[in-house]
Design an enzyme around this catalytic site. Structure first.
Site, PDB file in Angstrom:
ATOM      1  N   ALA A  68       0.739  -1.209   0.082  1.00 15.92           N
ATOM      2  CA  ALA A  68       0.085   0.107  -0.061  1.00 15.92           C
ATOM      3  C   ALA A  68       0.908   1.290  -0.026  1.00 15.92           C
ATOM      4  O   ALA A  68       0.405   2.071   0.572  1.00 15.92           O
ATOM      5  CB  ALA A  68      -0.828  -0.189   1.118  1.00 15.92           C
ATOM      6  N   GLY A  69       1.887   1.237  -0.877  1.00 15.48           N
ATOM      7  CA  GLY A  69       2.948   2.232  -0.841  1.00 15.48           C
ATOM      8  C   GLY A  69       2.480   3.298  -1.934  1.00 15.48           C
ATOM      9  O   GLY A  69       1.276   2.782  -2.564  1.00 15.48           O
ATOM     10  N   HIS A  84      -7.437  34.960  -6.234  1.00 17.48           N
ATOM     11  CA  HIS A  84      -8.882  34.615  -5.894  1.00 17.48           C
ATOM     12  C   HIS A  84      -9.456  34.497  -7.062  1.00 17.48           C
ATOM     13  O   HIS A  84      -9.605  35.534  -7.861  1.00 17.48           O
ATOM     14  CB  HIS A  84      -9.324  35.473  -4.671  1.00 17.48           C
ATOM     15  CG  HIS A  84     -10.916  35.103  -4.515  1.00 17.48           C
ATOM     16  ND1 HIS A  84     -11.118  34.005  -3.663  1.00 17.48           N
ATOM     17  CD2 HIS A  84     -12.177  35.567  -4.956  1.00 17.48           C
ATOM     18  CE1 HIS A  84     -12.315  33.790  -3.553  1.00 17.48           C
ATOM     19  NE2 HIS A  84     -12.964  34.828  -4.157  1.00 17.48           N
ATOM     20  N   GLY A 132       8.145  -2.467  -3.450  1.00 18.09           N
ATOM     21  CA  GLY A 132       9.282  -1.504  -3.203  1.00 18.09           C
ATOM     22  C   GLY A 132      10.464  -1.935  -4.791  1.00 18.09           C
ATOM     23  O   GLY A 132      10.122  -2.976  -5.345  1.00 18.09           O
TER      24      GLY A 132
END
Length: 475
Positions: free
Chosen positions: A189-190, A451, A278
Site C-alpha cells: 500500500a505504498g 482569488h 518496493g
C-alpha cells in the site's frame, strides 16, 4: 564510433540522460549508454520513469479519473453523458503514444546537444573504462575521464509470490493489462500500489490491497495519512493493514493469495495480482571485480553528498544510491554531478525534495512531518486549513482534503508542508520554493494569492498557524 570520451553515463533514465545533456552543455564529449528494452523488443531511452513508471502511470491515472468522473460526478455539474463506455484499447493506445513522444524526444535532445546515445549494456571496468555490449552481443571497451553510474532500479520480487508476467505482475505489467480484472489483488500500500490500485478501481475492478505494515503511509504526516485512508475507503479501496502475504497459487481461474494478520491466516481469491513492495538498485552486473566502487548490503552504491563513489572520477546517482527513489531527485543529482565535473559549484538540497502520490485526492509533502519535528525536539506550531471552504475547490467538486504547515516557533521558519486534495502535486511547488528560500510563516501570510484559487488554502493555513485564518475557525 569513438572510444574515448570526457564523460560516459551508464543509464539513460531520469538521472542519466539529464546528466549527459548537462555535461554536453558544458562542452564536454559525452556518451550515454542505456539497456532499456520494451515489451515488444524495441529500445528507447528514458528508463523506468518514461517507459514503465511515472509517465504511463500518470496517463492512465488521468484517463481513469475522467472515466470515473463521467460516471459519478458529471451529473452534479449538470452534464448528461448518457451511456459512458470504456474503450481500454484506446486508453492504452493514448498512453503508449505519450510514452513514444517523450522517449523519442530524448533522442532529439541528444542530437541537439551532441550526446552520443548508445543502446546496449554498459559495465564499469575501473580506471575510466566501460565495457559496451550492443544488442547483437558485440563488445567494445570505451575510455572516459569521468564515469557516471546511473543504472536505476527495478521492482523487488517476492519469493513467495514470483512474477509470471500474466497473473502475477510487477508495476510495469500492471500498466499493460488489456482487460479490466474482475478482482485485483495488490501487495503493498505504498505510492505505486495506491496509484495502480486507484487506476483499476476506477475502471471497474474490485481492488484489495494487502499491506504488511500496521501503519498506513508511514512516510507521510500521520494526520494526512489518516485523512487519505478514510477517503480511499470511501472510494471502495479495500486496504488491509498488517496483512503479511505467505504465498500464492495460480490456476486457470485466477490466483489464491494466502496472508496472515492478527486474526489468523486467510485466503484471497483474485483474477490478477500486482506486487508493489518496493524497488532495488540495478547494481548487479554493473561493476566488474576490482573497480573499488563499494555497494552496501542492499546493493546501493556508496556515495557522499556530492555523489562521489570514493573512486577517482567515478560518480553514482539516482535510484542506484541512497535517498528517496524519485525521478526529480535523480535528475537533480545527475545535473549536479555534470556541473561538478565541469568545475562549477553545485549541490542538491536533500531537505526540500517533494514527494507526491497521484491518487485522487493527490497527496504531497516536503520537509518534516509533525512526528519528526517532535522527535527532533523542535518547538513547533501547526497551521491547517481544509479545502471545504475553498471556492475553487467547491467549483471543481473536489473539496476534500487539507493543507498542513509546520513551522519552527523560534524563528517562524517553515520546516514542513503537507497537502492532501486537488492538484496537491502542483500546490506543493510553492511550498518547496518557500522552504528553499527559508521563508517564514509570516512571508506566506503576506504573499498575495489570487482569488479564487486552490492556493488560497496555503495562505489560510499559514494564517491559521498564528490563529489568524479568515475563512475558518481558529483553534
Amino acid at each position: 564510433m569513438s572510444d574515448s570520451y570526457d564523460v560516459i553515463v551508464i543509464g539513460g533514465g531520469p538521472a542519466g540522460y539529464p546528466a549527459a545533456i548537462r555535461a554536453a552543455q558544458h562542452g564536454l564529449k559525452v556518451a550515454c549508454i542505456d539497456d532499456w528494452q520494451n515489451y515488444d523488443g524495441s529500445r528507447s531511452f528514458g528508463g523506468t520513469c518514461l517507459n514503465a513508471g511515472c509517465i504511463p502511470s500518470k496517463a492512465l491515472l488521468e484517463s481513469s479519473e475522467l472515466f470515473h468522473r463521467a460516471h459519478e460526478e458529471f451529473g452534479v455539474h449538470g452534464i448528461k453523458t448518457g451511456g459512458v463506455e470504456l474503450d481500454l484499447a484506446a486508453m492504452q493506445k493514448r498512453k503508449a503514444g505519450i510514452v513514444t513522444q517523450l522517449t523519442g524526444g530524448i533522442g532529439q535532445l541528444f542530437k541537439a546537444n551532441k550526446v552520443s546515445g548508445m543502446q546496449g549494456r554498459g559495465r564499469f571496468l575501473g580506471d575510466g573504462k566501460v565495457e559496451f555490449t550492443d544488442p547483437d552481443g558485440k563488445q567494445q571497451t570505451l575510455q572516459a575521464k569521468h564515469v557516471i553510474l546511473a543504472a536505476g532500479s527495478q521492482p523487488i520480487e517476492l519469493k513467495s509470490v514470483p512474477f509470471d508476467g500474466k497473473q502475477v505482475v510487477d508495476s510495469w505489467g500492471a500498466l499493460e493489462f488489456d482487460t479490466v480484472p474482475g478482482k485485483l489483488g495488490v501487495i503493498g500500500a505504498g505510492v505505486i500500489g495506491l496509484e495502480l490500485g486507484s487506476v483499476w478501481k476506477r475502471l471497474g475492478s474490485e481492488v484489495v490491497i494487502l499491506e504488511a505494515m500496521d501503519t498506513f503511509l508511514p512516510m507521510a504526516d500521520a494526520q494526512i495519512a489518516r485523512d487519505a485512508q478514510r477517503q480511499f475507503k470511501k472510494q471502495g479501496l479495500d486496504i488491509r493493514l498488517g496483512a503479511k502475504v505467505q504465498g500464492a497459487k495460480t490456476g486457470k481461474s485466477g490466483v489464491t493469495l494466502s496472508y496472515e494478520d492478527k486474526d489468523g491466516t486467510h485466503d484471497l481469491k483474485v483474477d490478477k495480482v500486482i506486487v508493489c513492495v518496493g524497488r532495488k538498485p540495478c547494481s548487479a552486473g554493473l561493476l566488474a571485480e576490482g573497480t573499488g566502487v563499494e555497494t552496501d548490503e542492499r546493493g546501493f552504491v556508496k556515495v557522499d553528498e556530492e555523489c562521489r563513489t570514493g573512486v577517482q572520477n567515478t560518480w553514482a546517482v539516482g535510484d542506484l544510491v541512497r535517498g528517496p527513489m524519485l525521478a526529480h531527485k535523480a535528475t537533480e543529482e545527475g545535473v549536479m554531478v555534470a556541473d561538478l565535473i565541469a568545475g562549477k559549484i553545485a549541490e542538491v538540497n536533500y531537505e526540500v525534495i517533494p514527494s507526491v502520490i497521484y491518487t485522487a485526492p493527490e497527496i504531497a509533502w516536503v520537509g518534516k512531518t509533525e512526528a519528526q519535528a517532535k522527535e527532533a525536539g523542535i518547538d513547533y506550531k501547526v497551521g491547517t486549513f481544509p479545502f471545504a471552504p475553498n471556492g475553487r475547490a467547491k467549483a471543481m467538486e473536489q473539496a476534500a482534503g487539507m493543507v498542513k504547515l509546520i513551522a519552527n516557533k523560534r524563528d517562524d521558519s517553515l520546516i514542513g508542508a503537507h497537502v492532501i486534495g486537488p492538484m496537491a502535486g502542483e500546490l506543493i511547488s510553492e511550498l518547496v520554493v518557500a522552504m528553499e528560500f527559508q521563508a517564514s510563516i509570516e512571508d506566506l501570510q503576506r504573499t498575495i494569492h489570487a482569488h479564487p484559487t486552490l492556493a488560497e488554502a496555503i495562505h489560510e493555513a499559514a494564517l491559521a498557524a498564528d490563529g489568524k485564518a479568515l475563512h475558518g475557525i481558529n483553534k
